[in-house]
Design a protein around this motif. Structure first.
Motif, short mmCIF file in Angstrom:
data_model
loop_
_atom_site.label_atom_id
_atom_site.label_comp_id
_atom_site.label_asym_id
_atom_site.label_seq_id
_atom_site.Cartn_x
_atom_site.Cartn_y
_atom_site.Cartn_z
N SER A 233 51.84 -24.65 -75.20
CA SER A 233 52.05 -26.09 -75.36
C SER A 233 53.26 -26.62 -74.59
N VAL A 234 54.01 -25.73 -73.94
CA VAL A 234 55.18 -26.17 -73.17
C VAL A 234 54.68 -26.77 -71.85
N PRO A 235 55.09 -27.99 -71.53
CA PRO A 235 54.54 -28.68 -70.35
C PRO A 235 55.20 -28.30 -69.01
N TRP A 236 55.45 -27.03 -68.81
CA TRP A 236 56.03 -26.57 -67.56
C TRP A 236 54.92 -26.11 -66.62
N PRO A 237 55.19 -26.19 -65.31
CA PRO A 237 54.24 -25.60 -64.35
C PRO A 237 54.20 -24.07 -64.55
N ASP A 238 53.09 -23.47 -64.19
CA ASP A 238 52.93 -22.02 -64.36
C ASP A 238 54.05 -21.23 -63.70
N ALA A 239 54.49 -21.65 -62.52
CA ALA A 239 55.56 -20.94 -61.82
C ALA A 239 56.86 -20.97 -62.64
N LYS B 186 57.04 -21.23 -65.92
CA LYS B 186 56.84 -20.34 -67.06
C LYS B 186 57.02 -18.88 -66.65
N ARG B 187 56.47 -18.51 -65.49
CA ARG B 187 56.62 -17.12 -65.02
C ARG B 187 58.09 -16.78 -64.79
N GLN B 188 58.82 -17.69 -64.19
CA GLN B 188 60.25 -17.44 -63.94
C GLN B 188 61.01 -17.33 -65.26
N PHE B 189 60.73 -18.21 -66.19
CA PHE B 189 61.38 -18.17 -67.50
C PHE B 189 61.09 -16.84 -68.20
N LEU B 190 59.82 -16.43 -68.20
CA LEU B 190 59.45 -15.19 -68.87
C LEU B 190 60.07 -13.98 -68.20
#
Length: 189
Positions: A53-59, A61-65
Motif C-alpha cells: 500500500s506504500v505509494p512508492w515506485p518499484d525502484a 521500494k527495491r532500494q529501501f528494502l
C-alpha cells in the motif's frame, strides 16, 4: 545494490540441529557471502504485503528494502557474532534462511524466513522441530520473537508449543512478542 563493504558471514561451525528432516526433503548449509543477493530477495518477500500500500515506485521500494536488509544483516552479525547463519535448501536450491544462536543460557531463533513458494509446506515446522530436538537433547529452552501482526507465524509457534513470555508486550501493542519453548519435563520459569 549491496555495498561492497557488507560484513561477511562468520566461519561455518556445526550447529546442534540435524541436517535433514523427514519428508519435507530440506537440508541446510552455512550461508556464504555469495548468498547475499538472494537473501535480499528473500527479505523483500517478507515485507511485500507491508509495502503493497506504500505509494512508492518499484525502484524506490527495491532500494529501501535493500537498505533495510543491509541494516538487519549488520545488526544480526553484530548482536549474534557466534550464531549459525544457515541456508535452508530444497533440491539443492535455497528456499530460506535460519539463524540460530546457541551461545546463551537458552537457544534463540534469531530469524527464520522462507520464500513464498516454500511457506506452508512443512519446511519451517521441520526446521524448528529439529532445533527443538537439539535443545531437548541438551536440556535447553528455545526462545524467539515474533511480529504480533504475523498471525501465520504466531499460530505455527503456538502449535509447536511456544508460549508468550510477556503478556505486557501483547497488551502494550509492542511490535514483537517474546515466546519460549521448554523441552518436556522442564517447567516454564
Amino acid at each position: 545494490m549491496l555495498p561492497a563493504t557488507l560484513a561477511p558471514f562468520p566461519p561455518e561451525r556445526r550447529p546442534a540441529l540435524a541436517g535433514v528432516a523427514g519428508d519435507t526433503g530440506w537440508q541446510w548449509r552455512a550461508l556464504r557471502d555469495d548468498d547475499l543477493p538472494w537473501l535480499v530477495q528473500l527479505y523483500a518477500s517478507t515485507r511485500e504485503e507491508e509495502l503493497r500500500s506504500v505509494p512508492w515506485p518499484d525502484a524506490a521500494k527495491r532500494q529501501f528494502l535493500s537498505q533495510q536488509f543491509v541494516a538487519q544483516h549488520q545488526h544480526y552479525l553484530a548482536r549474534h557474532p557466534r550464531a549459525h547463519y544457515l541456508a535452508i535448501l530444497r533440491e539443492d536450491q535455497p528456499v530460506g534462511r535460519f539463524y540460530v544462536d546457541e551461545e546463551g543460557e537458552e537457544d534463540l531463533i534469531v530469524d527464520i524466513s522462507l520464500l513464498p513458494s516454500s511457506r506452508g509446506t512443512g519446511i519451517g515446522t521441520a526446521v524448528i522441530g529439529c532445533q527443538q530436538q537439539a535443545c531437548a537433547g541438551r536440556g535447553r529452552a528455545l526462545r524467539l520473537h515474533v511480529m504480533q501482526h504475523n498471525h501465520a507465524a504466531l499460530r505455527l509457534y503456538q502449535r509447536m508449543g511456544f508460549v508468550a513470555t510477556s503478556a505486557a508486550a501483547a497488551a502494550a501493542g509492542e511490535l514483537y512478542l517474546p515466546m519460549r519453548w521448554e523441552p518436556t519435563g522442564r517447567p516454564l520459569s
